[in-house]
Design an enzyme around this catalytic site. Structure first.
Site, PDB file in Angstrom:
ATOM      1  N   HIS A 128       0.790  -1.236   0.000  1.00  0.00           N
ATOM      2  CA  HIS A 128       0.000   0.000   0.000  1.00  0.00           C
ATOM      3  C   HIS A 128       0.819   1.282   0.000  1.00  0.00           C
ATOM      4  CE1 HIS A 128       0.962  -0.151   4.259  1.00  0.00           C
ATOM      5  NE2 HIS A 128       0.675   1.129   4.296  1.00  0.00           N
TER       6      HIS A 128
HETATM    7  C1  UD1 Z   1      -2.067   5.283   5.939  1.00  0.00           C
HETATM    8  C2  UD1 Z   1      -0.754   5.793   6.559  1.00  0.00           C
HETATM    9  C3  UD1 Z   1       0.313   4.713   6.431  1.00  0.00           C
HETATM   10  C4  UD1 Z   1      -0.160   3.395   6.998  1.00  0.00           C
HETATM   11  C5  UD1 Z   1      -1.469   3.023   6.323  1.00  0.00           C
HETATM   12  C6  UD1 Z   1      -2.021   1.719   6.827  1.00  0.00           C
HETATM   13  C7  UD1 Z   1      -0.318   8.198   6.363  1.00  0.00           C
HETATM   14  C8  UD1 Z   1       0.461   9.223   5.652  1.00  0.00           C
HETATM   15  N1  UD1 Z   1      -0.252   6.974   5.854  1.00  0.00           N
HETATM   16  O1  UD1 Z   1      -1.849   5.114   4.552  1.00  0.00           O
HETATM   17  O2  UD1 Z   1       1.464   5.123   7.126  1.00  0.00           O
HETATM   18  O3  UD1 Z   1       0.802   2.415   6.769  1.00  0.00           O
HETATM   19  O4  UD1 Z   1      -2.425   4.068   6.547  1.00  0.00           O
HETATM   20  O5  UD1 Z   1      -3.123   1.314   6.073  1.00  0.00           O
HETATM   21  O6  UD1 Z   1      -0.941   8.497   7.352  1.00  0.00           O
HETATM   22  N2  UD1 Z   1      -9.158   4.530   1.814  1.00  0.00           N
HETATM   23  C9  UD1 Z   1     -10.388   3.923   1.799  1.00  0.00           C
HETATM   24  N3  UD1 Z   1     -10.949   3.603   2.990  1.00  0.00           N
HETATM   25  C10 UD1 Z   1     -10.375   3.851   4.196  1.00  0.00           C
HETATM   26  C11 UD1 Z   1      -9.138   4.502   4.191  1.00  0.00           C
HETATM   27  C12 UD1 Z   1      -8.535   4.835   3.001  1.00  0.00           C
HETATM   28  O7  UD1 Z   1     -10.942   3.668   0.740  1.00  0.00           O
HETATM   29  O8  UD1 Z   1     -10.958   3.523   5.241  1.00  0.00           O
HETATM   30  C13 UD1 Z   1      -8.512   4.860   0.522  1.00  0.00           C
HETATM   31  C14 UD1 Z   1      -8.866   6.238   0.024  1.00  0.00           C
HETATM   32  O9  UD1 Z   1      -8.934   6.168  -1.349  1.00  0.00           O
HETATM   33  C15 UD1 Z   1      -7.670   7.060   0.429  1.00  0.00           C
HETATM   34  C16 UD1 Z   1      -6.538   6.061   0.323  1.00  0.00           C
HETATM   35  O10 UD1 Z   1      -7.108   4.816   0.697  1.00  0.00           O
HETATM   36  O11 UD1 Z   1      -7.493   8.175  -0.370  1.00  0.00           O
HETATM   37  C17 UD1 Z   1      -5.375   6.376   1.188  1.00  0.00           C
HETATM   38  O12 UD1 Z   1      -5.747   6.512   2.576  1.00  0.00           O
HETATM   39  P1  UD1 Z   1      -4.818   7.381   3.556  1.00  0.00           P
HETATM   40  O13 UD1 Z   1      -5.386   7.380   4.920  1.00  0.00           O
HETATM   41  O14 UD1 Z   1      -4.536   8.717   2.925  1.00  0.00           O
HETATM   42  O15 UD1 Z   1      -3.436   6.641   3.542  1.00  0.00           O
HETATM   43  P2  UD1 Z   1      -3.071   5.080   3.544  1.00  0.00           P
HETATM   44  O16 UD1 Z   1      -2.525   4.740   2.218  1.00  0.00           O
HETATM   45  O17 UD1 Z   1      -4.177   4.242   4.089  1.00  0.00           O
END
Ligand code: UD1
Length: 363
Positions: A211
């Site tokens: 991820h």
């Molecule tokens: C975040 C953390 C990362 C951690 C990871 C674990 C930061 C910068 N990154 O990354 O360190 O390893 O979580 O999973 O804080 N999304 C969904 N549903 C959710 C959450 C996210 O669909 O419940 C999708 C959305 O499209 C979103 C993308 O995932 O834009 C990224 O989510 P985000 O919280 O920005 O970062 P992660 O990649 O999950």
């Protein structure tokens, strides 16, 4: 101690890897006469399988406050958390804010608390990948710089902090709270039906998680990794609980994932059981490098660096980078039986949360 004399502590959870870290600390504080813990969930992760399933599996109560910030760009997400968390702090007036790990919620809440002159404790302080292209590295550096109590998982983290000028009196080597949760839930995880559900045999499959933005947002890198995975899947099935971000990118780039057994992200207990019974794990996660070390499961990390070098020097971790050749070579080595015998790092013993709570009771 009278209830109103107890220290009011806000424990911040925002994203999936935070929940297993706050769970044992919350439990210990609840049992202690010295604390009144409150859980604030920022809503950085909000899908049921990225959030609620973890609260359920870990026996955590519903958060006291849910900020519901959701997904956005790095800056927008961090800013939204800050605006909402400031309101919570002004109303609740906590004696301490405790943040864990390195996600945007960690950064945002530590800055807010420190500007309101509320002491900040950072659990999992001092880890450094020395790769500032990772958002998490910026989060780690900034959070540590505004924290008052820095709880570390290993001695190299202490050294990183000392080199950055953090006074030794603020650094507490306590061990790994994520491992408290792993050891505490290992037996319960054995009741999981995930192998049956996915028709898998113990030791007959590998597990993949992927991820990191650097791996999944760039189509060239992602295609390279997928090529390696295709080769590996010819030797052993790969089970892939796909992070929503990765699923979106694979679909967006039109990259076929036919080499993989895609599934939705799993809850804590199912995923733990899946890892425990796998032949090896391929990952770009930070926490999984640590968990596989304790589980004695070989781990191939799809990154060029790690902020957790102890998992390489003492554990089962192999840093394979993101190039096809090295990833496949690392897997072939494991499949030939050439695996590392790990040593469990000091204080990764299930007692880290107890050490943290005892330390905070004394301040
Ligand atoms: C975040 C953390 C990362 C951690 C990871 C674990 C930061 C910068 N990154 O990354 O360190 O390893 O979580 O999973 O804080 N999304 C969904 N549903 C959710 C959450 C996210 O669909 O419940 C999708 C959305 O499209 C979103 C993308 O995932 O834009 C990224 O989510 P985000 O919280 O920005 O970062 P992660 O990649 O999950």
């Amino acid at each position: 101690m009278r209830k109103r004399d107890r220290k009011k502590v806000i424990l911040v959870g925002g994203a999936r890897p935070n929940f297993m870290k706050i769970a044992p600390i919350y439990r210990r504080m609840k049992e202690s006469p010295d604390f009144r813990p409150l859980i604030v969930h920022t809503g950085q992760h909000y899908d049921r399988n990225m959030s609620q399933f973890f609260f359920r599996d870990l026996g955590l109560p519903r958060p006291d406050v849910y900020l519901g910030v959701g997904s956005a760009s790095q800056a927008a997400q961090t800013a939204r958390i800050m605006v909402e968390f400031e309101k919570v702090c002004l109303k609740a007036r906590p004696d301490l804010v405790l943040v864990v790990g390195d996600v945007n919620s960690t950064l945002a809440c530590s800055i807010v608390a420190s500007k309101l002159l509320i002491p900040v404790a950072h659990v999992e302080a001092g880890l450094r990948s020395r790769d500032r292209t990772m958002p998490e590295e910026i989060n780690r550096i900034v959070t540590d710089s505004v924290s008052d109590y820095l709880f570390t998982t290993c001695r190299d983290a202490d050294e990183n902090l000392l080199k950055e000028g953090v006074p030794a009196a603020r650094i507490f080597f306590v061990g790994n709270v994520m491992i408290d949760t792993l050891l505490g839930f290992r037996e319960k995880a054995k009741r999981s039906k995930v192998l049956k559900r996915l028709n898998l045999k113990k030791g007959g499959y590998s597990v993949l998680t992927l991820h990191r933005p650097s791996n999944v947002d760039d189509s060239k890198t992602l295609r390279g990794i997928m090529k390696a995975l295709k080769k590996i899947s010819g030797k052993i099935p790969i089970v892939f609980p796909a992070h929503p971000r990765t699923e979106k990118m694979l679909r967006g780039y039109g990259i076929a994932g036919d080499a993989l057994n895609y599934i939705k992200p799993l809850g804590y207990l199912d995923f733990l059981f899946l890892m425990m019974n796998s032949r090896f794990v391929l990952t770009d996660s930070g926490g999984i490098q640590e968990e596989t070390t304790v589980l004695k499961i070989p781990c191939v990390t799809l990154r060029k660096n790690t902020e957790r070098p102890i998992t390489v020097t003492e554990g089962t971790n192999i840093l394979a980078g993101v190039g096809e050749r090295k990833i496949v070579a690392a897997v072939e080595k494991i499949l030939s039986g050439d695996v590392k015998t790990p040593r469990r790092p000091k204080y990764w013993d299930g007692e880290a949360s107890g050490r943290i709570v005892r330390c905070l009771a004394g301040i």
